[in-house]
Design a protein around this motif. Structure first.
Motif, PDB file in Angstrom:
ATOM      1  N   UNK A  80       0.828  -1.199   0.000  1.00 18.85           N
ATOM      2  CA  UNK A  80       0.000   0.000   0.000  1.00 18.85           C
ATOM      3  C   UNK A  80       0.869   1.258   0.000  1.00 18.85           C
ATOM      4  N   UNK A  81       2.008   1.182   0.695  1.00 19.74           N
ATOM      5  CA  UNK A  81       2.896   2.345   0.756  1.00 19.74           C
ATOM      6  C   UNK A  81       3.593   2.609  -0.572  1.00 19.74           C
ATOM      7  N   UNK A  82       3.571   1.623  -1.458  1.00 19.22           N
ATOM      8  CA  UNK A  82       4.297   1.802  -2.716  1.00 19.22           C
ATOM      9  C   UNK A  82       3.423   2.387  -3.816  1.00 19.22           C
ATOM     10  N   UNK A  83       2.192   2.708  -3.488  1.00 18.75           N
ATOM     11  CA  UNK A  83       1.297   3.279  -4.483  1.00 18.75           C
ATOM     12  C   UNK A  83       0.485   4.383  -3.829  1.00 18.75           C
ATOM     13  N   UNK A  84       0.128   5.373  -4.612  1.00 18.03           N
ATOM     14  CA  UNK A  84      -0.603   6.496  -4.024  1.00 18.03           C
ATOM     15  C   UNK A  84      -2.062   6.134  -3.779  1.00 18.03           C
ATOM     16  N   UNK A  85      -2.613   6.711  -2.717  1.00 19.44           N
ATOM     17  CA  UNK A  85      -4.055   6.699  -2.533  1.00 19.44           C
ATOM     18  C   UNK A  85      -4.680   5.390  -2.085  1.00 19.44           C
ATOM     19  N   UNK A  86      -3.911   4.526  -1.429  1.00 19.66           N
ATOM     20  CA  UNK A  86      -4.531   3.314  -0.899  1.00 19.66           C
ATOM     21  C   UNK A  86      -4.814   3.540   0.585  1.00 19.66           C
ATOM     22  N   UNK A  87      -6.082   3.593   0.909  1.00 20.28           N
ATOM     23  CA  UNK A  87      -6.475   3.924   2.281  1.00 20.28           C
ATOM     24  C   UNK A  87      -6.593   2.659   3.124  1.00 20.28           C
ATOM     25  N   UNK A  88      -6.693   2.885   4.422  1.00 18.57           N
ATOM     26  CA  UNK A  88      -6.936   1.795   5.372  1.00 18.57           C
ATOM     27  C   UNK A  88      -8.224   1.061   5.007  1.00 18.57           C
ATOM     28  N   UNK A 116       9.127  -5.431  -7.604  1.00 18.50           N
ATOM     29  CA  UNK A 116       9.477  -4.760  -8.857  1.00 18.50           C
ATOM     30  C   UNK A 116       8.301  -4.590  -9.807  1.00 18.50           C
ATOM     31  N   UNK A 117       7.110  -5.089  -9.430  1.00 18.82           N
ATOM     32  CA  UNK A 117       5.957  -4.851 -10.305  1.00 18.82           C
ATOM     33  C   UNK A 117       5.126  -3.677  -9.804  1.00 18.82           C
ATOM     34  N   UNK A 118       5.710  -2.883  -8.912  1.00 20.62           N
ATOM     35  CA  UNK A 118       5.029  -1.662  -8.448  1.00 20.62           C
ATOM     36  C   UNK A 118       5.426  -0.503  -9.365  1.00 20.62           C
ATOM     37  N   UNK A 119       4.607   0.525  -9.411  1.00 17.64           N
ATOM     38  CA  UNK A 119       4.944   1.659 -10.282  1.00 17.64           C
ATOM     39  C   UNK A 119       6.053   2.535  -9.702  1.00 17.64           C
ATOM     40  N   UNK A 120       7.188   1.914  -9.451  1.00 12.28           N
ATOM     41  CA  UNK A 120       8.338   2.631  -8.908  1.00 12.28           C
ATOM     42  C   UNK A 120       9.550   2.121  -9.668  1.00 12.28           C
ATOM     43  N   UNK A 121      10.381   3.052 -10.126  1.00 12.11           N
ATOM     44  CA  UNK A 121      11.512   2.622 -10.934  1.00 12.11           C
ATOM     45  C   UNK A 121      12.505   1.831 -10.076  1.00 12.11           C
ATOM     46  N   UNK A 122      13.247   0.970 -10.728  1.00 11.55           N
ATOM     47  CA  UNK A 122      14.181   0.127  -9.983  1.00 11.55           C
ATOM     48  C   UNK A 122      15.268   0.916  -9.266  1.00 11.55           C
TER      49      UNK A 122
END
Lengths: 306, 316
Positions: free
Chosen positions: A102-110, B140-146
């Motif tokens: 969830x922390x790796x993408x924007x806008x994911x709430x509890x 690595x399949x998240x929208x974040x560059x490596x």
């Protein structure tokens, strides 16, 4: 219908070997696409290229209008995926795992995390460490993480692996709902062909890195030609008669009856032929051909050609 | 970026091994303090600091007179020390003849390689671990560059290293305060700079010592991080780096006795304290040279790590 995933002449060359050879296909919104093929055919390699784990040697993959090569972050933000087994941090709880993603993408709430947990039915166990989970529970957690950010494209590698029959049915229904109600494009790979038949709208068969067949499941199962079992008194004479009159059908003798592959409209003609020659017909029944037989047929044909 | 570093930090601190490391570091500090205290309790009377300082100066002067082959820098250093001691005698700035909290902290800087050991273990596992757990695919399949993911991991390693060093510093201070008490006089460090003796704040001086002494630890952790990212093997990364941590400087010293090119080796340059005392490993080395060499090694490590991590096909 909108095209959400498009593969354009995708090839992958590793050490001079063409693992994937100019693969092209598209997947629409609201569709479940089954990816079928024997082990080592290149299913997982293709999936890895779609999610950006592997680079493409040639061609391009476009997800919701964004090239995975030129605009990785935008393209991949539309994808939720499980690649092979759903590996999780075993020393964290299921919930802490979801928080990580969830922390790796924007806008994911509890609330969204709670909603997804509810959806996959993990309940209270979400607060237990993942190392105590069964394979089925890990699979559910894997699906939960792939849905967190409400992606438009869902990619599931062997999604029913390790689930019990009730779980399989549940997940299957769930995948159909996602496609039909949420208009997601779902790519599923599985080696269980009967599974695919129940879950998918279209199936693509991949062999030796080439896409050898794409067909909608309904067309496939009844392409007009079926196998019928005809029970007559003299099988040998009947077989000769039939091949003489209908050169395009295939006849095999199976014990006291004949196995005939023919079009539906030909059946009345076959029966009247047999009757006119004074043969006694006891039974005519349709043997439904399973996807599995179709699959083996197609792959064997391909084998013989190559 | 902050959220990514937080993720890494959580992953480090949700594993029991991390607490074992912290516990061991605190235990080592305690053991060290115990020995120091025991050693001191056997010493009956404390010598007069003036005598100690005078004896030191006599020794320095002797060295200056008798040593035939003495580098200019080292000569300057000894002369500086004599000046400092004369300043002490003239201005009544005593040295510690007994262990005090501050001198205990300074002594404990030798435990930095121990803190470094743990930093290397974390650095060697932070990328390789994701591969062996299979979670690299999920990451690595998240929208974040490596590069961003790798950078967050490196930042977590550096933070962890600083955290361990801070623990060593603070625990040393606490144990020191309990066992040895504060020193009887004002806490100043005397340095000889530009022909003059200057007084420095002791805390600033100690921080400087800790930072300078942890250069090799940070370089090795960066190397472990690079090996971890390139070879995806934590045992290889930790093994090579720890081996170098413990034998690297000795081997470099041996090579330096015969060959001049030893000055290009990493360990010939990690000890920046050598310039303070003017005794360089190979004649003609300067602090500018060492910093340049360190920066080059650092960049090579980082480029290798980032390039291979960003380009690699993930098939684990």
């Amino acid at each position: 219908m909108t095209t959400l995933v498009e593969l354009k002449n995708v090839s992958k060359v590793i050490k001079g070997k063409r693992i994937i050879d100019s693969l092209s296909f598209t997947i629409q919104a609201g569709e479940v696409f089954g990816f079928l093929g024997p082990n080592g055919a290149g299913k997982t390699t293709t999936i890895r290229m779609i999610v950006g784990l592997m680079k493409l040697s040639e061609g391009d993959i476009v997800i919701c209008g964004h090239s995975i090569q030129k605009n990785f972050e935008k393209a991949v933000s539309n994808i939720g995926a499980i690649v092979e087994n759903p590996e999780m941090y075993k020393f964290l709880t299921g919930y802490q795992n979801l928080q990580q993603y969830a922390r790796m993408q924007k806008g994911i709430t509890k609330e969204r995390i709670a909603e997804v947990v509810q959806l996959v039915g993990l309940g209270d166990r979400i607060h237990d460490k993942v190392k105590t989970y069964s394979l089925g529970m890990r699979q559910r957690l894997g699906i939960a993480q792939s849905l967190l950010h409400s992606p438009k494209v869902l990619i599931l590698d062997e999604p029913t692996n390790g689930l019990d029959p009730a779980g399989i049915k549940e997940i299957r229904q769930y995948i159909r709902d996602l496609a039909e109600k949420e208009k997601m494009a779902v790519i599923v790979s599985s080696h269980l062909l009967s599974e695919m038949e129940m879950m998918c709208d279209r199936i693509g068969i991949i062999q030796k890195g080439r896409l050898i067949h794409v067909q909608s499941v309904r067309d496939w199962v009844d392409d007009g030609r079926e196998v019928y079992s005809i029970e007559v008194d003299h099988v040998d004479t009947a077989a000769k008669l039939m091949t003489a009159s209908f050169p395009d059908i295939r006849v095999k003798i199976a014990g006291s009856s004949l196995s005939v592959e023919a079009g539906k409209e030909q059946i009345p003609d076959i029966i009247s032929l047999l009757v006119s020659k004074n043969m006694r017909v006891y039974e005519v029944k349709q043997l439904s051909k399973t996807l599995e037989e179709k699959f083996l047929e197609i792959t064997e044909k391909q084998e013989a050609v190559s | 970026m902050g959220r990514l570093i937080r993720n890494e930090w959580i992953k480090i601190f949700k594993r029991p091994g991390t607490y074992v490391m912290i516990g061991l570091l605190i235990l080592m500090t305690g053991v060290f303090a115990g020995f120091t205290k025991y050693d001191e309790s056997r010493q009956k009377d404390t010598p007069n600091w003036r005598q100690v300082v005078q004896a030191e100066n006599a020794q320095y002067e002797n060295t200056l007179k008798e040593a035939t082959e003495i580098s200019k820098d080292h000569k300057a250093y000894l002369e500086g020390q004599i000046k400092v001691n004369e300043y002490r005698l003239a201005n009544n700035v005593p040295i510690d003849t007994k262990t005090s909290t501050l001198s205990f902290i300074e002594e404990n800087s030798s435990l930095l390689s121990f803190a470094g050991l743990f930093m290397i273990i974390i650095a060697g596992g932070i990328v390789a671990g994701e591969y062996s757990w299979g979670t690299i695919k999920m990451l690595l399949i998240r929208p974040i560059s490596r590069p961003k993911i790798l950078l967050s991991k490196y930042a977590a390693v550096v933070l962890f290293g600083l955290f361990m060093i801070a623990i060593l510093f603070v625990v040393s201070a606490l144990i020191g305060a309990v066992l040895f008490g504060s020193s009887s006089h004002s806490a100043v460090h005397l340095a000889y700079e530009g022909g003059k003796v200057v007084e420095q704040n002791m805390i600033v001086y100690l921080s400087k010592v800790y930072l300078l002494k942890s250069i090799d630890v940070f370089m090795l952790a960066t190397m472990a991080f690079m090996i971890s990212a390139v070879f995806r093997s934590s045992s290889l990364a930790i093994g090579i780096s720890l081996f170098l941590l413990f034998v690297g400087s000795n081997v470099t010293m041996l090579i330096a006795m015969k060959y001049d090119w030893a000055k290009y080796l990493l360990f010939a340059n990690t000890n920046l304290m050598q310039y303070e005392e003017g005794q360089t490993l190979v004649d003609g080395m300067t602090i500018g040279f060492s910093i340049t060499v360190l920066v080059i090694y650092y960049l090579v490590f980082q480029l290798l790590a980032f390039f291979t991590f960003a380009k690699r096909d993930v098939a684990a």
